[in-house]
Motif scaffolding. Sequence first.
Motif, PDB file in Angstrom:
ATOM      1  N   ASP A 172      11.453 -19.622 -12.513  1.00  0.00           N
ATOM      2  CA  ASP A 172      11.697 -19.838 -11.581  1.00  0.00           C
ATOM      3  C   ASP A 172      10.495 -19.714 -10.594  1.00  0.00           C
ATOM      4  OD1 ASP A 172      10.402 -17.595 -12.385  1.00  0.00           O
ATOM      5  OD2 ASP A 172      10.873 -16.175 -10.816  1.00  0.00           O
ATOM      6  N   LYS A 173       9.134 -19.174 -11.293  1.00  0.00           N
ATOM      7  CA  LYS A 173       7.765 -20.069 -10.983  1.00  0.00           C
ATOM      8  C   LYS A 173       7.421 -21.662 -10.379  1.00  0.00           C
ATOM      9  CE  LYS A 173       6.767 -16.125 -10.556  1.00  0.00           C
ATOM     10  NZ  LYS A 173       5.765 -15.454  -8.401  1.00  0.00           N
ATOM     11  N   ALA A 174       8.327 -22.539 -11.512  1.00  0.00           N
ATOM     12  CA  ALA A 174       8.031 -23.846 -11.693  1.00  0.00           C
ATOM     13  C   ALA A 174       8.955 -23.859 -10.333  1.00  0.00           C
ATOM     14  CB  ALA A 174       7.723 -24.207 -12.940  1.00  0.00           C
ATOM     15  N   PHE A 175       9.454 -24.133 -10.339  1.00  0.00           N
ATOM     16  CA  PHE A 175      11.333 -24.498  -9.465  1.00  0.00           C
ATOM     17  C   PHE A 175      10.330 -24.223  -8.258  1.00  0.00           C
ATOM     18  CE2 PHE A 175      15.186 -24.180  -7.308  1.00  0.00           C
ATOM     19  CZ  PHE A 175      15.136 -25.950  -7.550  1.00  0.00           C
ATOM     20  N   GLY A 176       9.868 -22.965  -8.408  1.00  0.00           N
ATOM     21  CA  GLY A 176       9.658 -22.720  -6.659  1.00  0.00           C
ATOM     22  C   GLY A 176       8.566 -23.981  -6.044  1.00  0.00           C
ATOM     23  N   THR A 177       7.588 -24.360  -7.130  1.00  0.00           N
ATOM     24  CA  THR A 177       6.073 -25.392  -6.557  1.00  0.00           C
ATOM     25  C   THR A 177       6.996 -26.848  -6.665  1.00  0.00           C
ATOM     26  OG1 THR A 177       5.284 -25.938  -8.942  1.00  0.00           O
ATOM     27  CG2 THR A 177       4.585 -24.226  -8.280  1.00  0.00           C
ATOM     28  N   ILE A 178       8.364 -26.980  -7.331  1.00  0.00           N
ATOM     29  CA  ILE A 178       8.725 -28.633  -6.634  1.00  0.00           C
ATOM     30  C   ILE A 178       9.377 -28.662  -5.567  1.00  0.00           C
ATOM     31  CG2 ILE A 178      10.719 -29.518  -7.791  1.00  0.00           C
ATOM     32  CD1 ILE A 178       9.920 -28.389 -11.175  1.00  0.00           C
ATOM     33  N   VAL A 179       9.951 -27.330  -5.370  1.00  0.00           N
ATOM     34  CA  VAL A 179      10.794 -26.738  -4.041  1.00  0.00           C
ATOM     35  C   VAL A 179       9.538 -27.043  -2.852  1.00  0.00           C
ATOM     36  CG1 VAL A 179      11.423 -25.418  -1.880  1.00  0.00           C
ATOM     37  CG2 VAL A 179      12.461 -25.526  -4.713  1.00  0.00           C
ATOM     38  N   ALA A 180       9.262 -26.624  -3.310  1.00  0.00           N
ATOM     39  CA  ALA A 180       7.952 -27.311  -1.606  1.00  0.00           C
ATOM     40  C   ALA A 180       7.144 -28.248  -1.755  1.00  0.00           C
ATOM     41  CB  ALA A 180       6.385 -25.904  -2.256  1.00  0.00           C
ATOM     42  N   GLU A 181       6.854 -29.622  -2.584  1.00  0.00           N
ATOM     43  CA  GLU A 181       7.325 -30.634  -3.013  1.00  0.00           C
ATOM     44  C   GLU A 181       8.164 -30.674  -2.188  1.00  0.00           C
ATOM     45  OE1 GLU A 181       4.750 -30.752  -7.747  1.00  0.00           O
ATOM     46  OE2 GLU A 181       6.337 -31.705  -7.198  1.00  0.00           O
ATOM     47  N   ARG A 182       8.789 -30.567  -2.379  1.00  0.00           N
ATOM     48  CA  ARG A 182      10.622 -31.834  -1.913  1.00  0.00           C
ATOM     49  C   ARG A 182      10.459 -31.287  -0.488  1.00  0.00           C
ATOM     50  NH1 ARG A 182      11.715 -35.584  -4.436  1.00  0.00           N
ATOM     51  NH2 ARG A 182      12.668 -35.634  -6.447  1.00  0.00           N
ATOM     52  N   VAL A 183      10.068 -30.105  -0.073  1.00  0.00           N
ATOM     53  CA  VAL A 183      10.050 -29.926   1.316  1.00  0.00           C
ATOM     54  C   VAL A 183       8.903 -30.997   2.402  1.00  0.00           C
ATOM     55  CG1 VAL A 183       9.171 -28.602   3.410  1.00  0.00           C
ATOM     56  CG2 VAL A 183      10.616 -27.395   1.506  1.00  0.00           C
TER      57      VAL A 183
END
Length: 320
Positions: A118-129
């Motif tokens: 969930d932590k790694a995926f959260g950083t990816i979501v931020a990148e996508r934004v």
Amino acid sequence: MKNQIGKWLSILVPLLLGVGIIVYQYNSFTEAQINEIKSYFKNADYFYIYLSLVIALFGFWSRAYRWKFSLQHLGYEAKFHNNFMAVCIAYLMNLTVPRSGEISRALVLKKYEKIPFDKAFGTIVAERVVDLLIFFLFVFIGFVVQFNVLKSYVLEKIPYEKLILLLILGILGIIVFTLIWIYSNWEIVNKLKEKFSGLIEGMTSILKMENKWAFLFHSFFIWFTYLLMFYVTIFALKETSDIGMGAVVIAFIFGSLTIGFTNSGFGFYPLVIAEIFVLYHVDKPAGIAFGWLVWTSQTILMIALGGLSFLFLPILNRNK
């Protein structure tokens, strides 16, 4: 069972549509046009194709390097080679199911760096934004600079009266959506609100990041490499070598949309690129050939890097 059916449909439907588009394109050309397209492939200057692949590698590297800043913000350190191979695997996975690469990136770090999913995926979501905002910037600049060309094309395809009707319907749709968003308690709306709040949280986390300026630099650099690798490829064909930067930006925007909403643009990408290039007086066979040159070369690169990453990840992390 339903999840499995949905998964397979998400793979098969875009692929079948892509195949249908390819068959349609093939049947719409005369034998002389098909031979003309073959000649473009035969006579293309592949130096510029190889150059675009080198530029793409810089984009891969920058995306992997950027990731470390958001991970560090959460207190995690990951080896660069694991970040890089996770990114390569993500590109490969996106060739099958759109956006599945984000999940695979997080899974790779969970397995080899012990970073919670969930932590790694959260950083990816931020990148996508951030990536989405930069893409919108491209769209805004492209549409402003090429407004007259696009306006003429739209008015040619859609009668003025229908365009006004579509505009009115669009405004009404926005009003209805806004009212539903504010006042509705529907489950699907609540889920969308949760996802939206997650995107906002991801965006604000970047503002609090210690290395936010380096993060933003790499974000713009990544999109610069995307545009540059597309731009240099126009010199591979004589027929596309003299189109202006405005045409390149518009074709890049619409090409990116096909990649984002299909299986990395399979079948759709060359057709869309050719349609855009027609606006700039490039014959459709030349546009189709150009689109396939770009799409095929980039796809081969993603398959090669993704496959090698699958091979070397366990080898380089054998002591984990």
